[in-house]
Structures are given as structure tokens and as C-alpha cells.
Scaffold this motif. Structure first.
Motif, mmCIF file in Angstrom:
data_model
loop_
_atom_site.group_PDB
_atom_site.id
_atom_site.type_symbol
_atom_site.label_atom_id
_atom_site.label_comp_id
_atom_site.label_asym_id
_atom_site.label_seq_id
_atom_site.Cartn_x
_atom_site.Cartn_y
_atom_site.Cartn_z
ATOM 1 N N LEU A 1 0.820 -1.214 0.000
ATOM 2 C CA LEU A 1 0.000 0.000 0.000
ATOM 3 C C LEU A 1 0.856 1.267 0.000
ATOM 4 N N ILE A 2 2.072 1.162 -0.478
ATOM 5 C CA ILE A 2 3.000 2.294 -0.492
ATOM 6 C C ILE A 2 2.427 3.410 -1.353
ATOM 7 N N SER A 3 2.388 4.619 -0.792
ATOM 8 C CA SER A 3 1.717 5.727 -1.483
ATOM 9 C C SER A 3 2.552 6.996 -1.569
ATOM 10 N N GLN A 4 3.758 7.022 -0.970
ATOM 11 C CA GLN A 4 4.579 8.221 -0.960
ATOM 12 C C GLN A 4 5.975 7.925 -1.514
ATOM 13 N N TRP A 5 6.507 8.881 -2.294
ATOM 14 C CA TRP A 5 7.820 8.701 -2.898
ATOM 15 C C TRP A 5 8.961 8.620 -1.893
ATOM 16 N N PRO A 6 8.900 9.271 -0.724
ATOM 17 C CA PRO A 6 9.992 9.115 0.243
ATOM 18 C C PRO A 6 10.277 7.656 0.611
ATOM 19 N N SER A 7 9.269 6.796 0.530
ATOM 20 C CA SER A 7 9.516 5.370 0.789
ATOM 21 C C SER A 7 10.502 4.814 -0.222
ATOM 22 N N VAL A 8 10.368 5.245 -1.478
ATOM 23 C CA VAL A 8 11.293 4.789 -2.523
ATOM 24 C C VAL A 8 12.652 5.445 -2.341
ATOM 25 N N THR A 9 12.654 6.741 -2.068
ATOM 26 C CA THR A 9 13.907 7.472 -1.905
ATOM 27 C C THR A 9 14.778 6.863 -0.814
ATOM 28 N N ASP B 1 2.201 -2.274 -8.795
ATOM 29 C CA ASP B 1 0.884 -2.591 -8.220
ATOM 30 C C ASP B 1 0.714 -2.025 -6.811
ATOM 31 N N CYS B 2 1.015 -0.715 -6.668
ATOM 32 C CA CYS B 2 0.789 -0.042 -5.387
ATOM 33 C C CYS B 2 0.209 1.344 -5.667
ATOM 34 N N PRO B 3 -0.455 1.969 -4.683
ATOM 35 C CA PRO B 3 -1.107 3.262 -4.915
ATOM 36 C C PRO B 3 -0.168 4.335 -5.453
ATOM 37 N N LEU B 4 1.090 4.303 -5.050
ATOM 38 C CA LEU B 4 2.059 5.309 -5.488
ATOM 39 C C LEU B 4 2.151 5.385 -7.008
ATOM 40 N N LEU B 5 2.046 4.246 -7.674
ATOM 41 C CA LEU B 5 2.264 4.181 -9.122
ATOM 42 C C LEU B 5 0.962 4.098 -9.909
ATOM 43 N N LYS B 6 -0.157 4.193 -9.205
ATOM 44 C CA LYS B 6 -1.454 3.995 -9.845
ATOM 45 C C LYS B 6 -1.705 4.977 -10.981
ATOM 46 N N ASP B 7 -1.338 6.238 -10.782
ATOM 47 C CA ASP B 7 -1.631 7.268 -11.779
ATOM 48 C C ASP B 7 -0.454 7.561 -12.698
ATOM 49 N N GLU B 8 0.638 6.798 -12.545
ATOM 50 C CA GLU B 8 1.800 6.992 -13.408
ATOM 51 C C GLU B 8 1.793 5.955 -14.517
ATOM 52 N N PRO B 9 1.933 6.380 -15.788
ATOM 53 C CA PRO B 9 2.083 5.393 -16.859
ATOM 54 C C PRO B 9 3.292 4.505 -16.572
ATOM 55 N N ARG C 1 -2.007 0.704 -20.653
ATOM 56 C CA ARG C 1 -3.303 1.308 -20.335
ATOM 57 C C ARG C 1 -4.445 0.638 -21.086
ATOM 58 N N VAL C 2 -4.151 0.139 -22.287
ATOM 59 C CA VAL C 2 -5.193 -0.482 -23.106
ATOM 60 C C VAL C 2 -5.451 -1.920 -22.679
ATOM 61 N N TYR C 3 -4.371 -2.686 -22.463
ATOM 62 C CA TYR C 3 -4.524 -4.123 -22.219
ATOM 63 C C TYR C 3 -4.272 -4.526 -20.767
ATOM 64 N N ARG C 4 -3.903 -3.553 -19.909
ATOM 65 C CA ARG C 4 -3.664 -3.825 -18.486
ATOM 66 C C ARG C 4 -2.558 -4.870 -18.289
#
Length: 517
Positions: free
Chosen positions: A314-322, A337-345, A471-474
Motif C-alpha cells: 500500500l506504499i503511497s509516498q515517494w519518500p519510501s522509494v527514496t 501494483d501499489c497506490p504510489l504508481l497507480k496514476d503513473e504510466p 493502459r489499453v490491455y492492463r
């Protein structure tokens, strides 16, 4: 298992249902001996261990028990009975040995010598789903399999307890790897069995306990009994916490190199941090599909960690990656497959992660080339460039930005800042009039997936194309394999460099792009 060895705690199979025997005896007013069984599948049960107001046993799950006759149940087989069934038996008329489905005819003592020599050479035995329930006569295993190193008892639902496991393992002096996954009788570890287990696991280095229903406290007892353990897999055990009873730190073998906790219920990263002092030699940590909302690694933590799997959390913030940059030994990361990357292509998420972690060489099983790293770092600068420009004149905003993006200025020193117009440029949303190629996209072998007609810029990179297709084929970009057929359909060419533009491969209008995964 012979009838005389039936006891409370034995596992049994009846009409396709597995269960544990909790009672053996008479149930008046009927005559004869009954077995009181608690079924793994509660729907098989009829009550909770009582009959006509008398309680004969108690079930953990209400309504999961019933009484059955001894003749109705199957109690499994001994270890060597399973070995004979799978690796060789002497049940033909002439007394030959069945090996690989063929009868080898031997005479006199040669029969025994040949059969024993075949087994004595075995270093790996798999008795998966063979319904082993006991070790059998003492020393029988040691005599027949003196060189066995790797044993798979996966899916042995009639294996009753750790005492039976100990009886088997104690006869295998070279046992290196043991798989006990899905053996539901192993969830509880009796403390008074620790000495026996320790003596049985002296050489064991790899242990699989996936889907056995074991708690962290019981696992900690097993870890104490395996001093040379290097790898332990405990997937799908509903483990929610790594804290030991009494808030003590459990013993962990000092040589442990791989810890696999995939598909559990962990939600507190501090549980992992508390174990770090005992995991100084850990090289691989798998936490895929847990419930971790964030992570934070301090400098010098996990000094030998090379591979970390965090996908599906459920990682949602970039500082976790940093924070992962503080572990320079880490070369491989799995994060999707985590919220952080949900809206990023797909291509954008990959670029951003690579830019933040200068040490990693592989992301989501895909190698990172030097050129991709340069492109990723430049993409990162452009991605956050407009935000940087907006806060440069505001010291507090600038400080907050650098706290969130600590590598930004370093990357600017390396690559420089792009033109302000370029950094503020919005993504292109209208179709380009020129430089477009018309292609079809198909998914060979997947008739359920629709074909797609698309106009693409000839300058589009394969990586960006993968983002479009995701985005088209998931289908995640790291799982895609792309190629194309020319308009004549007689030549298939692999699109094997994510950083190359489509025109590099000479794709033209009328060609067909093939997507496989």
C-alpha cells in the motif's frame, strides 16, 4: 498407517475430506469404536463434538466435527511406502522392480541390491501429494536413502505434526532442503520437541513452510531449531506481526540470507526494522502482497541486501522509494501494483524509480542499461522541473520540495536544467498531423483480446509504446514482449530495445505490432 497406530492427533481422509482425529472410543447408545474428527473444511461437519448432550471432543471451528467409523477413513502411508510407490516397487509376478513405468527383472539377492543401489543414489525425492503420514520403522529411511539432500513433502495433508517430521528428518544425515508447504498439521510447534527438532535439522539450510497456518511465534521456535538455515519461505500464513510474545526478539540464524514473507498481512514496517540487527547477512527480502503503507531504511541498514520485493503493498509516498537509496548493496528491486504508481504510466513510473535509486541494476526483472539511467534521470528533472521553478522564490516551499526530492539538485548538477518552456510543457493530447504511422496491434494466442488500430508518432520509443499498451490491455510494461510484422506479413522483427524509437526499426504504416506476455 496401520489401524493399531491410530491415535488422537492423527490426520485422516474420508470421502475426499481431510481432518484431524480428536476422539477414539464408544459413543452410546451405538456399539463399536468411533472416530471423532474435526474437518479442515467446516462444511463437512455436523456438530462441534457432542452427541445427545455429551461432549466427546471440542472443535476449533463451530460445527466442523462429526463421528465416522475407522473403516471409512484412510490414514495415509509410511514414508518408504510412498518412496516405493513413486520410485520403484516389487509387486509384479516375477519380482522385478518397477522403474519409470518399466519392469526390470532381477534374480535373488540381486533384486534387493539393485533396488537399494537405485535409491541410495537419490539426492532429491519429491513425495508431493503422496499422503505420507508417518516415518515408518526406525532406520528404514536412513538405510534406503543415505545420500538424500532435498526432500519435498509439499501437500502432505495427512502429516500429523512436527514430531513425525522430526522422525523423518533425523534419518537424513545430509538433508539440505525441506519443503513442508500446505501441510496443515504443522501450525503448532510443541516447546518440548525443540531438542528433538534441533538434532534433526543440523544440516538443513532451506525450509519451505508456505500455507501451513503457522504463526510468527511458532515460526520463531522453528528458527531456533535450525542453526544453519540460510533461506526460509513462509508465504500465505496470515502473519500480521513479527513481534514475539513478551516483546522479545526471536532468535534468527545468523547466516539467514533469504526471508520470504510474500502474501501475508504485515502492515507495520517497524516490525522489519526491529529484526534488522539479526539480519546482517540477509541478501533477499520478499514482502510482495502485504499491507505495508510505507517503508523507511536508514543508512547501513541491511548491509548485504541485494534484492527487495515490495510489489502489491500500500506504499503511497515517494519518500519510501527514496529511502531505498541508503542501501547501496541493493541491486534488484520489484515495485509495482501499489497506490504510489497507480496514476503513473508504466514508462513514467519506471523512469522515476530508476532516477531515485542510483545503485539498482534491475527493476521488475528488467535490466537497467546505462543509457536508460541517463534518460530516466533527465525525465525526472523534467517531470518535477515546473514544480521546482514555482517554489524557487519561496524558501519554505523550496525546503519542502528538496525534502521530498533530495536527489533533484544532484541530478541537475549532472544533467543541467532543461529550458523552462520545455519543463512547463503539457503532455501532447491532440493527434499530430505529421510524422504519424498507422499500425494495428494484435495479441497472438489471446483471442479474447481485441485488436487495436492506432496512429503513433514515428519518434515514439518502444518504452512509451509499452506505456500506451499497458493502459489499453492492463499488462505491465515489464511483462510485455513486442515485435512487429511488416505489411507483407512475411518478416517478424523483435522490438528489443525500449529506448529506441519506432522509426529505428523501420516500422511503416500498414505494419502490425504483436504484443505477447
Amino acid at each position: 498407517m496401520a489401524d493399531s497406530s491410530v491415535c488422537v492427533g492423527s490426520r485422516c481422509l474420508c470421502d475426499g475430506y481431510y481432518g484431524t482425529i480428536h476422539f477414539i472410543g464408544a459413543v452410546p447408545p451405538t456399539s463399536g469404536v468411533w472416530l471423532g474428527v474435526e474437518w479442515d473444511d467446516p462444511s463437512r461437519g455436523k456438530h462441534s463434538g457432542e452427541h445427545e448432550g455429551v461432549v466427546y471432543f471440542k472443535t476449533r471451528v463451530s460445527g466442523s466435527g462429526s463421528f465416522v467409523r475407522l473403516k471409512k477413513v484412510f490414514l495415509g502411508c509410511t514414508f518408504m511406502e510412498a518412496v516405493r510407490s513413486k520410485y520403484g516397487r516389487t509387486d509384479d509376478e516375477e519380482g522385478g522392480i518397477m522403474l519409470g513405468g518399466q519392469t526390470v527383472e532381477l534374480v535373488g539377492m540381486d533384486k534387493v541390491a539393485r533396488k537399494q543401489s537405485e535409491w541410495s543414489q537419490l539426492e532429491e525425492v519429491s513425495l508431493r501429494d503422496m499422503d505420507v503420514s508417518s516415518a515408518g520403522p526406525r532406520a528404514e529411511i536412513a538405510t534406503a536413502l543415505p545420500n538424500l539432500k532435498r526432500l519435498n513433502l509439499d501437500q502432505s495433508p495427512l502429516l500429523p505434526n512436527w514430531e513425525t517430521v522430526s522422525d523423518i528428518a533425523s534419518q537424513l544425515q545430509h538433508l539440505d532442503s525441506l519443503d513442508l508447504s500446505e501441510d496443515r498439521g504443522l501450525g503448532h510447534v510443541p516447546v518440548d520437541l525443540m531438542e528433538s527438532l534441533s538434532a534433526s535439522f543440523l544440516t538443513l539450510r532451506t525450509l519451505y513452510l508456505n500455507r501451513v497456518g503457522i504463526s510468527w511465534n511458532n515460526l520463531a521456535l522453528i528458527l531456533q531449531a535450525v542453526p544453519r538455515l540460510e533461506a526460509v519461505h513462509v508465504c500465505e500464513n496470515n502473519i500480521a506481526s513479527l513481534r514475539f510474545e513478551g516483546d522479545e526478539k526471536p532468535y534468527i540464524p545468523e547466516g539467514l540470507q533469504l526471508l520470504n514473507l510474500e502474501k501475508n498481512c504485515l502492515s507495520d514496517w517497524s516490525d522489519i526494522v526491529r529484526l534488522e540487527p539479526q539480519l546482517k547477512k540477509l541478501k533477499t527480502l520478499i514482502l510482495t502482497d502485504n499491507r505495508l503503507p510505507s517503508i523507511f531504511l536508514e543508512k547501513k541498514a541491511f548491509p548485504e541486501l541485494k534484492s527487495l520485493s515490495l510489489s502489491g503493498n500500500l506504499i503511497s509516498q515517494w519518500p519510501s522509494v527514496t529511502s531505498l537509496a541508503s542501501v547501496p548493496s541493493m541491486l534488484q528491486l520489484k515495485l509495482k501494483d501499489c497506490p504510489l504508481l497507480k496514476d503513473e504510466p508504466g514508462f513514467s513510473a519506471r523512469h522515476l524509480i530508476i532516477a531515485l535509486l542510483p545503485h539498482i541494476t534491475t527493476l521488475n526483472r528488467s535490466a537497467i542499461s546505462a543509457r536508460e539511467r541517463v534518460l530516466s534521470e533527465r525525465y525526472y528533472i523534467k517531470h518535477y522541473g515546473a514544480k521546482w521553478l514555482d517554489c524557487k522564490s519561496d524558501e519554505s516551499a523550496k525546503k519542502a520540495f528538496l525534502l521530498e526530492h533530495p536527489l533533484f539538485l544532484h541530478l541537475v548538477d549532472v544533467h543541467g536544467l532543461p529550458d523552462e518552456v520545455l519543463m512547463r510543457q503539457k503532455p501532447v493530447t491532440t493527434a499530430l498531423k505529421h510524422g504519424l504511422i498507422s499500425v494495428s496491434v494484435r495479441c497472438p494466442g489471446r483471442p479474447e483480446q481485441r485488436s487495436l488500430d492506432k496512429k503513433l508518432p514515428a519518434t515514439m520509443t518502444v518504452q512509451k509504446l509499452k506505456g500506451v499498451l499497458q493502459r489499453v490491455y492492463r499488462v505491465d510494461t515489464s511483462d510485455q514482449r513486442l515485435s512487429y510484422l511488416d505489411s507483407r506479413g512475411d518478416c517478424e522483427i523483435q522490438l528489443d530495445d525500449d529506448l529506441k524509437q519506432l522509426n529505428f526499426f523501420s516500422i511503416e504504416s500498414g505494419d502490425t505490432i504483436l504484443l505477447r506476455w
